[in-house]
Design a protein around this motif. Structure first.
Motif, mmCIF file in Angstrom:
data_model
loop_
_atom_site.group_PDB
_atom_site.id
_atom_site.type_symbol
_atom_site.label_atom_id
_atom_site.label_comp_id
_atom_site.label_asym_id
_atom_site.label_seq_id
_atom_site.Cartn_x
_atom_site.Cartn_y
_atom_site.Cartn_z
ATOM 1 N N ASN A 432 0.906 -1.233 -0.062
ATOM 2 C CA ASN A 432 -0.076 0.008 -0.060
ATOM 3 C C ASN A 432 0.650 1.177 0.052
ATOM 4 O OD1 ASN A 432 -2.036 -1.908 0.290
ATOM 5 N ND2 ASN A 432 -2.778 -0.826 2.267
ATOM 6 N N PRO A 433 0.414 2.567 -0.875
ATOM 7 C CA PRO A 433 1.323 3.185 -0.760
ATOM 8 C C PRO A 433 1.485 4.069 0.497
ATOM 9 C CG PRO A 433 -0.144 3.454 -2.602
ATOM 10 C CD PRO A 433 -0.413 2.321 -1.781
ATOM 11 N N GLU A 434 0.428 4.029 1.372
ATOM 12 C CA GLU A 434 0.511 4.376 2.683
ATOM 13 C C GLU A 434 1.567 3.716 3.677
ATOM 14 O OE1 GLU A 434 -2.353 3.347 1.143
ATOM 15 O OE2 GLU A 434 -4.216 4.338 1.965
ATOM 16 N N GLU A 435 1.594 2.561 3.391
ATOM 17 C CA GLU A 435 2.435 1.743 4.059
ATOM 18 C C GLU A 435 3.997 2.165 3.835
ATOM 19 O OE1 GLU A 435 2.136 -0.556 6.744
ATOM 20 O OE2 GLU A 435 0.125 0.343 6.724
ATOM 21 N N ILE A 436 4.303 2.196 2.481
ATOM 22 C CA ILE A 436 5.617 2.762 2.026
ATOM 23 C C ILE A 436 5.932 4.070 2.551
ATOM 24 C CG2 ILE A 436 6.789 3.363 -0.038
ATOM 25 C CD1 ILE A 436 5.142 1.348 -1.465
ATOM 26 N N GLU A 437 4.748 4.867 2.477
ATOM 27 C CA GLU A 437 5.029 6.403 3.189
ATOM 28 C C GLU A 437 5.505 6.431 4.443
ATOM 29 O OE1 GLU A 437 2.795 10.385 3.361
ATOM 30 O OE2 GLU A 437 2.024 9.006 1.832
ATOM 31 N N GLU A 438 4.621 5.541 5.342
ATOM 32 C CA GLU A 438 5.006 5.609 6.718
ATOM 33 C C GLU A 438 6.282 4.870 7.057
ATOM 34 O OE1 GLU A 438 3.385 6.899 8.940
ATOM 35 O OE2 GLU A 438 1.643 7.726 7.802
ATOM 36 N N ALA A 439 6.816 3.656 6.244
ATOM 37 C CA ALA A 439 7.811 3.361 6.445
ATOM 38 C C ALA A 439 9.217 4.287 6.254
ATOM 39 C CB ALA A 439 8.023 2.003 5.442
ATOM 40 N N GLU A 440 9.142 5.124 5.102
ATOM 41 C CA GLU A 440 9.913 6.334 5.050
ATOM 42 C C GLU A 440 10.120 7.224 6.020
ATOM 43 O OE1 GLU A 440 10.118 5.989 -0.205
ATOM 44 O OE2 GLU A 440 8.508 7.389 1.013
ATOM 45 N N HIS A 441 9.078 7.623 6.193
ATOM 46 C CA HIS A 441 8.819 8.662 7.579
ATOM 47 C C HIS A 441 9.467 8.178 8.575
ATOM 48 C CE1 HIS A 441 7.155 11.960 9.761
ATOM 49 N NE2 HIS A 441 6.442 10.993 10.474
ATOM 50 N N GLU A 442 9.191 6.910 8.976
ATOM 51 C CA GLU A 442 9.799 6.342 10.375
ATOM 52 C C GLU A 442 11.247 6.073 10.203
ATOM 53 O OE1 GLU A 442 5.486 4.523 11.676
ATOM 54 O OE2 GLU A 442 7.172 3.037 11.196
ATOM 55 N N GLY A 443 11.832 5.906 9.193
ATOM 56 C CA GLY A 443 13.255 5.903 9.056
ATOM 57 C C GLY A 443 13.690 4.529 8.121
ATOM 58 N N VAL A 444 12.985 3.875 7.839
ATOM 59 C CA VAL A 444 13.603 2.601 6.893
ATOM 60 C C VAL A 444 14.229 3.103 5.985
ATOM 61 C CG1 VAL A 444 12.709 0.582 5.669
ATOM 62 C CG2 VAL A 444 11.369 1.061 7.706
ATOM 63 N N GLN A 445 15.307 2.420 5.620
ATOM 64 C CA GLN A 445 16.224 2.777 4.491
ATOM 65 C C GLN A 445 16.099 1.758 3.230
ATOM 66 O OE1 GLN A 445 20.439 3.742 5.588
ATOM 67 N NE2 GLN A 445 19.776 3.609 7.625
#
Length: 690
Positions: A432-445
């Motif tokens: 889900n785009p929301e999941e990708i966005e949240e992962a990026e926001h939280e610091g996943v590289q």
């Protein structure tokens, strides 16, 4: 595809009346199937965008009668907020009934046209705007039939039709929820009515309101204006409100005299089947191998997305219906399928999910290295509060929602660095785009266009991973561009833990010697009934489709429950006709950009105001000048300190205002069907003479 006698669909007129049946062309662009099911062919279809006639023996008078039934249905579905629809549809039905009773006048035709055109221009939602379209088409293209009935004072027979109410969002929903209906309830602060309506289609509204991939929102016509309404989160709001009020739905109880059904697996598909069967009075027992109910919803989704108390409430509601739940019982080990027959169960539903991981196919993954965990195992052990690694540097492999859950959970567990490796580009990611966005926001590289080739280990422990650069070639069977390794681009990355999350598979051991599985370890079933090669065994969810969405699993449980009910009553397993009509509507598509009705082209009328581009800041308080509501969320500094739920839910006022953004895009679908092999009756021949 159906052969077309006449069609006015989308203002594209196809008129083959008078031609022989063998000369009728297939019109593939209409996408109308030739049958509802193998026993009933489609004779005619009337909907939001016109009329389609496919049976050359269909009496023209029946098309007029379909218009009567259509107007009558529109008057019943109307929300009664605007005069043109509330009164207009009822008057259309009244006039058409009078004409078909042999009491019509030629002046009635002008009145029908005037009322229909007024409804199109001035209705405040697309139900009213589109309800008149097929009726006006009959007036234009079947006018001589109207005149013959009126001038000869003929009494025409009434027909019975399959009718469905839908909307673009409802057509896109695997469970065909009445989305416009439940959103309307929230708008008027009828939250329990909303939830009662939702539960007619899904057994777990609080769960699905948090983790659904919401295909309905991709089909929302509001998307053409600004942003879709927050359908999924509104469902969650109603479910949370019920919990806050301490309300539990009524539990009518089961009928102990009815046949007993065994359900293997307490995942979404099994819980959905149990919920529906219990509502029909069947005593059900769910056998679950895990120590908790919920399947992958319980052990595959982290608490920051789906709190355990929310899921447990849903399970309690289902068991409160009289469903028996037995945990820590693995069919095939603790009990055999034969034991279920011996205990008196008359049907079995298999909702065993896909709890096994799929191999990456890289060197070292079957060596038993410490620090190597499959995504499925990692999430299961974490959700069951068992020890999992939580220090150092972790590399997650994959691009789906399970990979995102592993990566975001790793941050919360305390890993110093979390890296995610995906072999395609971000655009091809299935998560889900929301999941990708949240992962990026939280610091996943993120490392795109990269694929693992080898695990690196020392003394039996992971110390790194070898990767290779990828480039994208031509599209493959999935429609995404195929990743191709770039020769000589290998490189190494140090890490302490590797978690592949690239796919899941079903464990077939429970049905060894009983059912044959497909090569991909899924269970072959009859379409939409879930019946397997063994008549008394049904299946649904991930074990049939392969890893799919939670809403698809719930829908499969619905379908199987209706099929099991028919089987236990000695009938051929099948789906209710209203579900078949919904499928037919889905084939046509709930919304066509070419259709008439309010859209951004600004047709005259009131509803077109909602379908024009606007500047949100210019008039923030008007119903059609609002942006999509933003759900409050846990601040970043707090969310990474634990597994507290990230999305905090709408307030009552937010939910009401968001529900008011709905354009109420109801569509009515009316089908005239004919049993296969049945000849035209004398009554039909008499009607045809009109």
């Amino acid at each position: 595809m159906a052969r077309v006698v006449f069609s006015s669909w989308g203002n594209n007129i196809i008129d083959n009346r008078g031609k022989k049946a063998d000369d009728l062309p297939d019109i593939k662009d209409l996408n109308l199937p030739a049958e509802i099911d193998p026993s009933h062919t489609v004779a005619a279809f009337m909907g939001w965008n016109g009329v389609i006639v496919t049976d050359d023996n269909l009496p023209p008078v029946q098309v007029i009668d379909m218009a009567r039934a259509y107007a009558q249905t529109a008057s019943q579905v109307s929300c009664f907020r605007c005069t043109s629809c509330r009164i207009g549809a009822a008057v259309l039905a009244q006039i058409l009934n009078r004409i078909l009773d042999g009491q019509g006048e030629e002046a009635d035709l002008s009145n029908l046209e005037y009322i229909g055109e007024t409804m199109k221009r001035t209705s405040m939602c697309t139900l009213g705007e589109t309800a008149a379209i097929p009726i006006l088409d009959t007036l234009k293209y079947y006018r001589q039939t109207y005149l013959d009935i009126i001038r000869n004072h003929l009494v025409a027979p009434r027909g019975h039709y399959q009718i469905a109410y839908t909307a673009p969002c409802a057509s896109a929903c695997p469970a065909h929820l009445d989305i416009a209906g439940y959103v309307e309830h929230i708008k008027h602060r009828r939250n329990q009515d909303c939830l009662d309506l939702v539960r007619k289609g899904v057994a777990m509204p609080g769960t699905i309101g948090r983790v659904c991939v919401h295909p309905c929102e991709e089909a929302c016509r509001r998307l053409r204006l600004d942003q879709p309404i927050s359908i999924c989160r509104l469902k969650r709001f109603a479910a949370d409100d019920e919990v806050a009020r301490g309300h539990l739905p009524e539990a009518p109880g089961v009928d102990p005299s009815k046949p007993r059904v065994a359900i293997i697996g307490a995942g979404p598909a099994g819980l959905s089947a149990a919920w529906n069967l219990a509502r029909m009075g069947y005593p059900c027992t769910i056998f679950e191998a895990l120590p908790v109910a919920g399947g992958m919803a319980a052990v595959g989704i982290p608490e920051y997305r789906l709190p355990k108390d929310v899921l447990q409430h849903e399970v309690d509601v289902i068991t409160g219906m009289g469903v028996e739940l037995i945990l820590n019982c693995r069919i095939g080990k603790d009990l055999l399928v034969q034991d279920l027959w011996d205990r008196g169960y008359k049907a079995v539903f298999a909702g065993i999910g896909s709890h096994n991981s799929v191999d990456m196919g890289v060197e070292g993954e079957d060596a038993g290295y410490e620090g190597f965990w499959s995504g499925v195992d990692f999430l299961r052990e974490m959700n069951l509060h068992r020890p999992v690694p939580n220090r150092g540097k972790v590399v997650v492999v994959g691009g789906g929602n399970v990979a995102m859950d592993c990566a975001r959970s790793s941050l919360r567990l305390g890993f110093d660095e979390v890296h995610l490796v995906y072999r395609r580009s971000k655009a091809e990611m299935p998560a889900n785009p929301e999941e990708i966005e949240e992962a990026e926001h939280e610091g996943v590289q993120f490392h795109y266009l990269t694929n693992p080739t080898k695990l690196l280990a020392r003394d039996g422990k992971i110390i790194g991973i070898e990767l290779i650069r990828m480039e994208l070639g031509e599209p493959d069977a999935s429609g995404r561009r195929r990743p191709i390794a770039v020769t000589g681009s290998e490189y190494q990355m140090e890490c302490d833990v590797v978690i592949p999350a690239i796919g899941q598979a079903t464990d077939p051991s429970a049905f060894d010697g009983i059912l044959k599985f497909n090569r991909n370890r899924t269970i072959p079933v009859k379409w939409k009934t879930g019946q397997t090669e063994v008549d008394a065994i049904f299946a649904g969810g991930d074990c049939v489709t392969g890893p799919a969405t939670l809403i698809e699993a719930l829908a499969a449980g619905n379908d199987a429950a209706f099929a099991i009910d028919r089987y236990l009553r000695g009938l051929a397993p099948d789906r209710p006709v209203e579900m078949k009509v919904q499928d037919l509507v889905g084939r046509l598509g709930g919304y066509d950009a070419r259709e008439e009705g309010g859209d951004e082209r600004g047709r005259p009328g009131m509803h077109h105001l909602a379908m024009q581009k606007y500047e949100p800041d210019s008039d923030p308080d008007t119903e059609f000048g609002r942006e999509r509501a933003v759900m409050p969320s846990l601040p970043l500094e707090k969310r990474l300190k634990g597994f507290g739920e990230v999305e905090l839910g709408f307030t009552k006022e937010q939910a009401v205002r968001e529900a008011e953004r709905c354009l109420r895009c109801y569509r009515i679908a009316l089908v005239a069907s004919k049993p296969v092999g049945v000849e035209t009756t004398e009554k039909e021949k008499l009607a045809a003479a009109v």
